[in-house]
Design an enzyme around this catalytic site. Structure first.
Site, PDB file in Angstrom:
ATOM      1  N   LYS A  63      34.063  36.093  84.341  1.00  0.00           N
ATOM      2  CA  LYS A  63      32.688  35.727  83.980  1.00  0.00           C
ATOM      3  C   LYS A  63      31.772  35.907  85.180  1.00  0.00           C
ATOM      4  CE  LYS A  63      30.335  31.712  81.878  1.00  0.00           C
ATOM      5  NZ  LYS A  63      30.540  30.298  81.452  1.00  0.00           N
TER       6      LYS A  63
ATOM      7  N   SER B 278      28.869  29.476  76.747  1.00  0.00           N
ATOM      8  CA  SER B 278      28.260  30.519  77.528  1.00  0.00           C
ATOM      9  C   SER B 278      29.192  31.669  77.899  1.00  0.00           C
ATOM     10  CB  SER B 278      27.682  29.913  78.813  1.00  0.00           C
ATOM     11  OG  SER B 278      28.722  29.433  79.649  1.00  0.00           O
TER      12      SER B 278
ATOM     13  N   SER C 132      31.864  25.806  77.021  1.00  0.00           N
ATOM     14  CA  SER C 132      31.574  27.227  77.242  1.00  0.00           C
ATOM     15  C   SER C 132      32.776  28.164  77.207  1.00  0.00           C
ATOM     16  CB  SER C 132      30.858  27.410  78.574  1.00  0.00           C
ATOM     17  OG  SER C 132      29.510  27.038  78.444  1.00  0.00           O
TER      18      SER C 132
END
Lengths: 474, 97
Positions: A76, A151, A175
């Site tokens: 990420k 997210s 997330s």
């Protein structure tokens, strides 16, 4: 090239010379190219991935390869990797290059994982749909008109679309678990203090944890085993021993499982998700386990508590973006104050600014006790009540999300509606507990439904064993 | 609690952010909507509860007090938007008379 569903499958084919890691990396690179429109990758490290694959192919032949050899992984855009760009999907960090690697990156590389690239996410991990990224939203591979969740939306779709085998995401309020549920994957958030936050771009430091998104529980357990444990660079880390999580065992015969009534008997939950939960309860009971309803009346306070505390922590953490030391500086700045104000106002996106404003407000003189201290007190109640349930039961099960993946744009106009997408995932990080989402069943709309398991503090092994058992017994 | 335009401007200054007039109207409405939602917490009796501040129960996590250079001067400056050989550069801070 076949589609691999686990590291075990990859390793079997590598060991029997059916394929090489170089061809596997090339296969993923090709797919990344083909599926560019999904907007998953912000940076692809093609050349170095191929080079590492050559080196690890040789190690595999020599029998000296590490635990993650064969695993091609995305990370990420919140995770620092030395000499590589990282931006939290924000304009304010455009062009930033990490000057050191996060502990999690050091550890997966030491075990011969191959990092294929950085993936898109909500800006500073603030979002539940991957729609707040400066680089645009990520599309759900199952249906391009839907969000992948957030997210860690890029992490989830990179695995869902077979662009790599696994991904490292970060979870503050759901997330990792929510996008995993929306994309039919396994998503794991470890106990607070289990995994080092060193080199992770900070959002809310008393919540943030790194964890894996994978296609099965065993790969998630293996990644956790590699990244967990004491680190000199993060003083919040527990000194508790890390076991071989991937050595999964069948759970004991008569487990005591609680399910939270308020998460099922609630307005706004999709009836098929509700039915799936009750079906699972019955199946577990039929299998000899004790599964009982418990009441957790604080559920409705979890999301507001979460947003008071995380926006407060974010407003403090994000004060480091000042237009001076790194990141974006406004070309219109004429003095120090306008350097701060213009750089931050032009560099941050709308949702990030909204949260900084809220956080600054709840921490400001005159309002601190009414909002921030109040939420810290409710957090203690939520933690104590959650631990109380877990003193009577081995584990808690609940849905990961009230609905399946929603339409792009559906919730962007009302921040409160978007925040409520986290309703079932914020309890675990508020209480500092580990939680995992695994695919439970398929909705009649064709999308995946996830089920969540919350374990005891540092009880990842029992939680993983049980989650594995859930995926084996449908 | 209602947030008005004056308070929006005060918070924005504290946060070193600035908004134009249209943005101010929107953020005022958003903040009020979210605060209403946050105020449901007032339903919870917390009179006997201490705030939860630390999530870990480790005490005195210490390491050896050794000087190690983890980054160089050049690396420290590498991501600066404006710099010279040794320093970060900013627009002039002190007015010239």
């Amino acid at each position: 090239m076949r589609t691999y569903h686990s590291l075990e499958e990859v390793r079997a084919d590598l060991l029997s010379s059916k394929t090489t890691l170089v061809s596997l990396v090339n296969y993923y690179l090709q797919r990344i190219e083909t599926y560019q429109h999904l907007n998953v990758f912000l940076h692809v490290y093609a050349d170095e991935a191929v080079q590492r694959a050559e080196a690890i192919d040789a190690k595999l032949k020599a029998g000296t390869a590490g635990k993650l050899a064969g695993m091609v992984i995305s990370i990420k855009d919140m995770i620092c990797y030395k000499d590589h760009p990282v931006s939290a999907s924000s304009k304010i960090l455009k062009g930033f290059k990490s000057i050191y690697s996060s502990t999690v990156v050091e550890r997966i590389l030491a075990e011969d994982a191959i990092i294929i690239g950085h993936v898109n996410c909500d800006e500073f991990a603030m979002g539940a749909s991957n729609e707040t990224s400066h680089y645009g939203n990520v599309l759900n591979f199952a249906d391009n008109s839907l969000v992948p969740g957030g997210s860690s939306g890029g992490s989830a779709v990179s695995v869902q679309a077979d662009l790599c085998l696994a991904s490292l995401g970060t979870d503050t309020g759901g997330s990792i678990r929510q996008p995993a549920a929306f994309c039919g994957l396994v998503g794991l958030k470890p106990t607070y203090g289990r995994v080092s936050r060193y080199g992770i771009i900070a959002y809310a430091s008393s919540f943030d944890q790194v964890g894996p998104v994978t296609k099965n529980v065993k790969d998630a357990a293996l990644i956790l085993e590699v990244i967990a444990g004491k680190d000199e660079f993060d003083a919040t880390l527990s000194s508790k021993a890390v076991s071989n999580f991937s050595n999964l065992q069948a759970p004991k015969k008569n487990m005591r499982i609680a399910y939270i009534t308020e998460t099922i008997e609630t307005e706004g939950i999709d009836p098929e998700i509700k039915a799936a939960m009750y079906n699972r309860v019955k199946a577990l009971q039929a299998d000899g386990h004790t599964v009982e309803p418990v009441s957790f009346p604080y559920l409705k306070y979890a999301v507001p508590t979460y947003y008071v505390l995380t926006t407060a922590e974010a407003s403090s953490n994000l004060s480091r973006y000042d237009g001076v030391h790194f990141g974006y500086r406004s070309p219109n700045a004429t003095d120090l104050e306008s350097t701060y104000k213009l750089s931050r106002s032009e560099g941050f996106g709308e949702e990030v600014k909204r949260r900084i404003m809220l956080g600054t407000f709840v921490l400001s003189a005159g309002y601190y006790d009414a909002y921030y201290a109040k939420a810290q007190k409710v957090r203690r109640i939520i933690q104590e009540k959650s631990n109380e349930i877990l003193s009577n039961y081995d584990l808690i099960i609940l849905p990961t999300t009230p609905t399946t993946a929603f339409k792009i744009g559906e919730k962007t106009s009302d921040p409160v509606q978007m925040y409520l997408a986290d309703i079932f995932t914020v309890q675990a990080p508020l209480a500092g507990l580990p939680a995992i989402s695994v695919p439970e069943t398929t909705h009649s709309n064709g999308l995946s439904i996830g089920i969540q398991v919350i374990g005891k503090r540092f009880g990842e092994q029992e939680m993983l064993d049980f989650a594995h058992y859930l995926t084996q017994n449908h | 609690m209602r947030i008005d335009k004056d308070l929006v401007e005060k918070i924005a200054h504290l946060a070193r952010l600035q908004f134009n007039e249209t943005e101010k109207v929107k953020i005022e409405a958003d903040l009020n909507r979210i605060l209403d939602f946050m105020e449901t917490l007032n339903e919870v009796d917390t009179s006997m509860v201490a705030p939860l501040i630390y999530m870990n129960d480790e005490v005195n996590v210490l390491r050896k007090d050794e000087v190690i250079q983890t980054i160089t001067h050049d690396e420290g400056l590498a991501n600066a938007p404006k710099k010279d050989t040794d320093y970060f550069r900013v627009p002039k801070v002190i007015e010239q008379k």
